[in-house]
Scaffold this motif. Structure first.
Motif, mmCIF file in Angstrom:
data_model
loop_
_atom_site.group_PDB
_atom_site.id
_atom_site.type_symbol
_atom_site.label_atom_id
_atom_site.label_comp_id
_atom_site.label_asym_id
_atom_site.label_seq_id
_atom_site.Cartn_x
_atom_site.Cartn_y
_atom_site.Cartn_z
ATOM 1 N N PRO A 35 44.566 27.754 8.081
ATOM 2 C CA PRO A 35 43.696 27.909 6.924
ATOM 3 C C PRO A 35 42.428 28.676 7.262
ATOM 4 O O PRO A 35 41.910 29.439 6.447
ATOM 5 N N VAL A 36 41.905 28.480 8.461
ATOM 6 C CA VAL A 36 40.689 29.177 8.859
ATOM 7 C C VAL A 36 40.943 30.676 8.922
ATOM 8 O O VAL A 36 40.185 31.489 8.425
ATOM 9 N N LEU A 37 42.100 31.030 9.553
ATOM 10 C CA LEU A 37 42.436 32.441 9.655
ATOM 11 C C LEU A 37 42.635 33.054 8.279
ATOM 12 O O LEU A 37 42.221 34.179 8.023
ATOM 13 N N ALA A 38 43.281 32.310 7.397
ATOM 14 C CA ALA A 38 43.527 32.816 6.045
ATOM 15 C C ALA A 38 42.232 33.036 5.286
ATOM 16 O O ALA A 38 42.160 33.875 4.391
ATOM 17 N N ASN A 39 41.196 32.281 5.647
ATOM 18 C CA ASN A 39 39.921 32.395 4.950
ATOM 19 C C ASN A 39 38.939 33.308 5.659
ATOM 20 O O ASN A 39 37.786 33.419 5.268
ATOM 21 N N ASP A 40 39.374 33.961 6.751
ATOM 22 C CA ASP A 40 38.478 34.830 7.502
ATOM 23 C C ASP A 40 37.837 35.900 6.629
ATOM 24 O O ASP A 40 36.705 36.311 6.866
ATOM 25 N N TRP A 41 38.550 36.380 5.615
ATOM 26 C CA TRP A 41 38.013 37.446 4.775
ATOM 27 C C TRP A 41 36.738 37.022 4.064
ATOM 28 O O TRP A 41 35.886 37.864 3.769
ATOM 29 N N ARG A 42 36.581 35.723 3.818
ATOM 30 C CA ARG A 42 35.360 35.258 3.158
ATOM 31 C C ARG A 42 34.154 35.368 4.077
ATOM 32 O O ARG A 42 33.020 35.532 3.615
ATOM 33 N N ARG A 43 34.378 35.257 5.380
ATOM 34 C CA ARG A 43 33.276 35.409 6.324
ATOM 35 C C ARG A 43 32.918 36.878 6.496
ATOM 36 O O ARG A 43 31.749 37.221 6.639
ATOM 37 N N VAL A 84 33.304 49.400 -3.259
ATOM 38 C CA VAL A 84 33.894 48.604 -4.340
ATOM 39 C C VAL A 84 35.133 47.928 -3.772
ATOM 40 O O VAL A 84 35.948 48.574 -3.104
ATOM 41 N N HIS A 85 35.278 46.629 -4.026
ATOM 42 C CA HIS A 85 36.401 45.882 -3.461
ATOM 43 C C HIS A 85 37.585 45.782 -4.416
ATOM 44 O O HIS A 85 38.737 45.803 -3.987
ATOM 45 N N PHE A 86 37.315 45.651 -5.692
ATOM 46 C CA PHE A 86 38.386 45.719 -6.688
ATOM 47 C C PHE A 86 37.808 46.271 -7.973
ATOM 48 O O PHE A 86 36.603 46.184 -8.220
ATOM 49 N N ALA A 87 38.667 46.882 -8.769
ATOM 50 C CA ALA A 87 38.170 47.603 -9.938
ATOM 51 C C ALA A 87 39.173 47.545 -11.077
ATOM 52 O O ALA A 87 40.382 47.422 -10.866
ATOM 53 N N HIS A 88 38.634 47.629 -12.269
ATOM 54 C CA HIS A 88 39.452 47.722 -13.486
ATOM 55 C C HIS A 88 39.572 49.205 -13.816
ATOM 56 O O HIS A 88 38.600 49.839 -14.209
ATOM 57 N N LEU A 89 40.749 49.771 -13.616
ATOM 58 C CA LEU A 89 40.979 51.187 -13.854
ATOM 59 C C LEU A 89 41.906 51.396 -15.047
ATOM 60 O O LEU A 89 42.803 50.595 -15.274
ATOM 61 N N GLY A 90 41.680 52.487 -15.770
ATOM 62 C CA GLY A 90 42.671 52.893 -16.735
ATOM 63 C C GLY A 90 43.895 53.384 -15.977
ATOM 64 O O GLY A 90 43.814 53.716 -14.788
ATOM 65 N N PRO A 91 45.055 53.448 -16.603
ATOM 66 C CA PRO A 91 46.262 53.869 -15.894
ATOM 67 C C PRO A 91 46.188 55.289 -15.341
ATOM 68 O O PRO A 91 46.729 55.572 -14.267
ATOM 69 N N PRO A 141 41.978 43.018 3.387
ATOM 70 C CA PRO A 141 42.814 41.947 3.957
ATOM 71 C C PRO A 141 43.819 41.410 2.943
ATOM 72 O O PRO A 141 43.467 41.166 1.782
ATOM 73 N N GLU A 142 45.043 41.224 3.388
ATOM 74 C CA GLU A 142 46.094 40.745 2.477
ATOM 75 C C GLU A 142 45.741 39.415 1.822
ATOM 76 O O GLU A 142 45.974 39.242 0.613
ATOM 77 N N PRO A 143 45.160 38.428 2.563
ATOM 78 C CA PRO A 143 44.774 37.176 1.900
ATOM 79 C C PRO A 143 43.736 37.391 0.799
ATOM 80 O O PRO A 143 43.742 36.688 -0.212
ATOM 81 N N MET A 144 42.843 38.376 0.993
ATOM 82 C CA MET A 144 41.866 38.678 -0.049
ATOM 83 C C MET A 144 42.564 39.238 -1.272
ATOM 84 O O MET A 144 42.291 38.814 -2.415
#
Length: 302
Positions: free
Chosen positions: A19-27, A84-91, A243-246
């Motif tokens: 679980p710690v490794l999976a949450n590494d992206w938060r750190r 930017v980490h994630f975005a709402h894009l038009g198609p 990161p894939e978990p993110m």
């Protein structure tokens, strides 16, 4: 026996560490930037998305900051550079991002409308009193498009007009990029243009009705003279390098939004959406092909 104990101890240690490794992206990413290009004024966007951003922050366990960009190109560049980490894009903007990053972007989810359909349309508005009934009737008059990377406001219209044998720059007296969907409608109402392309989901949901709800226009003052085929829905997009978990956590937060953050979810669509649905790269190949078509048209004209 000792070997068996060591194996069991190692397995237990790995189980605790997982679980710690999976949450590494938060750190490494204590704050995520969510970017959108507005279809309305910035104040309206903040009012619409504020509660949803708060929901995302709570659900993801990190601060989520909303960044309102001036255009799609700025959002794409933000994704590419990691600002930017994630975005709402038009198609179409997603297709452009897929092309310029050589497939390094990933579509996560898109919103299903009030009828459960995943996608929307491009429509061409004229003023109600206008005598025009078809696109052909608008020859020699002024047209408002939205943004060069907008699906419903540029790319789909150009593709559809090409199928009708119409080149906008020769069919219309003037082609204007309004900069936003709201501006295109305002330009139509103020006479800057005689026709304007815009997004339209259903009879109950469109940019026009949102503007009417805010008292900016009267919906009955315009009518539709053209509607496109269904366009794939606007995707929430991330870079595959994140990161894939993110990526999984962001995807799940959107998929859970209709239930876990219901009020905030309904607010961003004026109560007209039903849920977010997962999407994949192949769903947008048609838009990548369309964007390459648009690029070829531009190169031929230059």
């Amino acid at each position: 026996m000792l070997a068996r104990r060591l194996v069991l101890a190692a397995a237990a240690t790995l189980a605790l560490a997982a679980p710690v490794l999976a949450n590494d992206w938060r750190r490494t990413h204590p704050e995520l930037v969510f970017s959108i290009i507005p279809s309305e004024n910035s104040g309206g966007v903040l009012d619409r998305y504020g509660p949803f951003v708060a929901y995302l922050s709570s659900e993801l366990g990190v601060k989520v900051t909303l960044r309102i960009a001036n255009d799609y190109a700025a959002v794409i560049e933000g994704l590419r550079t990691g600002q930017v980490h994630f975005a709402h894009l038009g198609p179409s903007a997603y297709a452009r991002a897929a092309i310029v990053t050589e497939g390094a972007v990933e579509p996560l989810v898109t919103m299903a409308n009030s009828q459960g359909a995943i996608g929307y349309y491009s429509v061409l508005y004229v003023r109600t009193g206008d005598s025009a009934r078809t696109v052909q009737d608008l020859a020699g008059r002024n047209l408002c498009l939205v943004d060069p990377n907008s699906a419903s406001g540029n790319n789909v219209p150009r593709f559809a007009l090409n199928r009708l044998g119409i080149v906008p720059e020769t069919h219309f007296a003037k082609v204007v990029y309004a900069g936003s969907h709201e501006n295109a409608v305002v330009g139509l109402m103020q006479g800057t243009c005689d026709a304007a392309f815009n997004w339209w989901n259903t009879e109950r949901e469109s940019n026009l009705l949102r503007m009417a709800a805010k008292g900016m226009v009267k919906a009955e003052d315009v009518r539709i003279v053209f509607r496109s085929d269904l366009i794939p829905g606007s995707p929430i997009t991330m870079m595959r390098a994140m990161p894939e978990p993110m990526r999984a956590a962001v995807r799940q937060a959107f998929l859970d939004a209709a239930e876990k953050g219901r009020e905030a979810f309904l607010r961003i669509s004026d109560g007209n959406a039903t849920r977010y649905e997962p999407v994949k790269t192949e769903d947008y190949q048609v838009m990548v092909d369309l964007t390459r078509f648009i690029d070829q048209m531009r190169r031929r004209r230059s």
